[in-house]
Design an enzyme around this catalytic site. Structure first.
Site, PDB file in Angstrom:
ATOM      1  CG  ASP A   1      -1.914   1.143   1.181  1.00  0.00           C
ATOM      2  OD1 ASP A   1      -1.866   1.975   0.369  1.00  0.00           O
ATOM      3  OD2 ASP A   1      -2.939   0.886   1.856  1.00  0.00           O
TER       4      ASP A   1
ATOM      5  NE  ARG B   1      -4.551   3.192  -0.056  1.00  0.00           N
ATOM      6  CZ  ARG B   1      -5.525   2.326   0.234  1.00  0.00           C
ATOM      7  NH1 ARG B   1      -6.783   2.995  -0.070  1.00  0.00           N
ATOM      8  NH2 ARG B   1      -5.639   1.480   1.318  1.00  0.00           N
TER       9      ARG B   1
END
Length: 379
Positions: free
Chosen positions: A308, A310
């Site tokens: 991930d 983000r």
């Protein structure tokens, strides 16, 4: 919108095209289902009031207790997500069912270890990015609800991130700031006005907008707004992908924020970080790896990306620009709370609100081996 035309042309009871949603009931999205062993997410063997798993484009177990009202029918045997796809959202709630659709949440406090904010320590930026809202516009929706779309620039990337704002009492400080050399018409065109636009309007101030003195922007907020941090997902939001539930989550967030009972308003921070931050091209490569047998996380790692990638610093900065210090965060992931609050708790999450799939209440959804595997991986 083509879907809207389809809905108007279909007689009552007629079958809509397979790609059109929301379906009247749960539907199969793959003709290969019989050839694929589907994971068993059945809730029939356990009490739905004791434990549920809520899907989100972040994922975590749901500790929220369920309502004590008996269900009129048992939950489906598959872990499905709410079937909300434009033009049916947002604002589909009616006064008769608005109370039943009210989102539920629990208070949280990230300043203490037992505050219900997850165990992970997110990597936070030392300083928040600089953001500026350069334009906003009123968006009337197909169901009558209205929102204001705010477009932001920043000093950390060249992407245009968005804030979808419900309610007239939430305003951008950077948008409203006076800019050197601009005229009143400049302010009207970029959305820096109060009240509503109308033919012949020439000034941006409150007096010209509402001679009676009544203006939505002057209303006192009824408490912290409902906030959703949503990462862009072209495949799930635009091309009917059954590999994830991101599109349905976005639509459900808009529906909850436009409920008549949500007087505090709502904000969807729409971050342009496709594919958990790896971009659309790499995301499509990951899809091919998933078809070769990898799960979502494994595919990212095989492409030499983090599971991930983000970041939420931009979301924190945008919320501050919109004048929000306290929020109710619509998420199923306790670990996202600290990530959104910022390095020095510039934003304080007062409550974490559950995103409960409507399919658990027997209100539609879709079945596909891909989305069930995706949700299992997130858990």
């Amino acid at each position: 919108m083509p879907g809207s035309e389809l809905r108007q042309l279909q007689p009552d009871g007629a079958r809509l095209p397979s790609f059109y949603s929301p379906p009247s009931g749960a539907r199969e999205t793959s003709h290969h289902d019989g050839d694929i062993e589907q994971p068993d997410f059945s809730l029939s063997a356990r009490d739905p009031a004791s434990s549920t798993l809520e899907n989100d484009n972040d994922a975590a177990l749901n500790p929220f207790p369920q309502a004590t009202t008996p269900l009129t029918q048992p939950p489906p045997a598959s872990l499905l997500s709410p079937a909300f796809t434009p033009p049916s959202t947002p604002g589909t709630a009616t006064p008769s069912n608005a109370g039943a659709a009210e989102p539920r949440g629990i208070p949280v406090d990230s300043s203490i270890p037992t505050g219900g904010c997850g165990s992970k320590q997110p990597r936070l930026l030392e300083t928040l990015p600089q953001v500026e809202c350069i334009v906003r516009a009123r968006i009337p929706t197909t169901t009558g609800a209205e929102m204001f779309l705010h477009l932001y620039t920043n000093n950390v990337d060249n992407k245009e991130h968005l804030a979808i704002v419900f309610g007239g009492n939430i305003r951008s400080k950077s948008l409203d700031a006076v800019r050197e050399g601009e005229t009143e018409m400049d302010r009207l065109v970029r959305g820096a006005y109060t009240g509503r636009l109308y033919p012949g309007r020439t000034t941006s101030g409150l007096a010209a907008a509402a001679p009676s003195g009544n203006d939505a922007s002057s209303e006192k907020p009824a408490g912290p707004p409902l906030v959703r941090i949503h990462s862009e997902c072209y495949t799930g939001e635009t091309v009917w992908s059954a590999r994830c539930d991101c599109g349905e989550q976005l639509d459900e967030a808009a529906r909850l924020m436009s409920l008549p009972t949500n007087t505090a308003g709502g904000i969807i921070i729409y971050l342009r970080q496709e594919g958990r931050g790896i971009g659309l091209g790499e995301k499509l490569k990951a899809y091919n790896l998933q078809d070769l047998g990898s799960d979502t996380v494994e595919a990212n790692l095989l492409l030499r990306h983090p599971a991930d990638a983000r970041s939420y610093g931009l979301a924190t900065a945008m919320l501050l620009d919109l004048g929000q210090k306290d929020v109710r965060l619509l998420t199923n992931n306790p670990d996202k709370i600290r990530a959104v609050e910022g390095p020095h708790r510039e934003i304080v999450v007062k409550e974490r609100v559950a995103m409960v799939p409507l399919s658990w209440k027997g209100r539609g959804g879709f079945r596909a081996p891909e989305v069930e595997g995706y949700l299992k991986t997130k858990v």
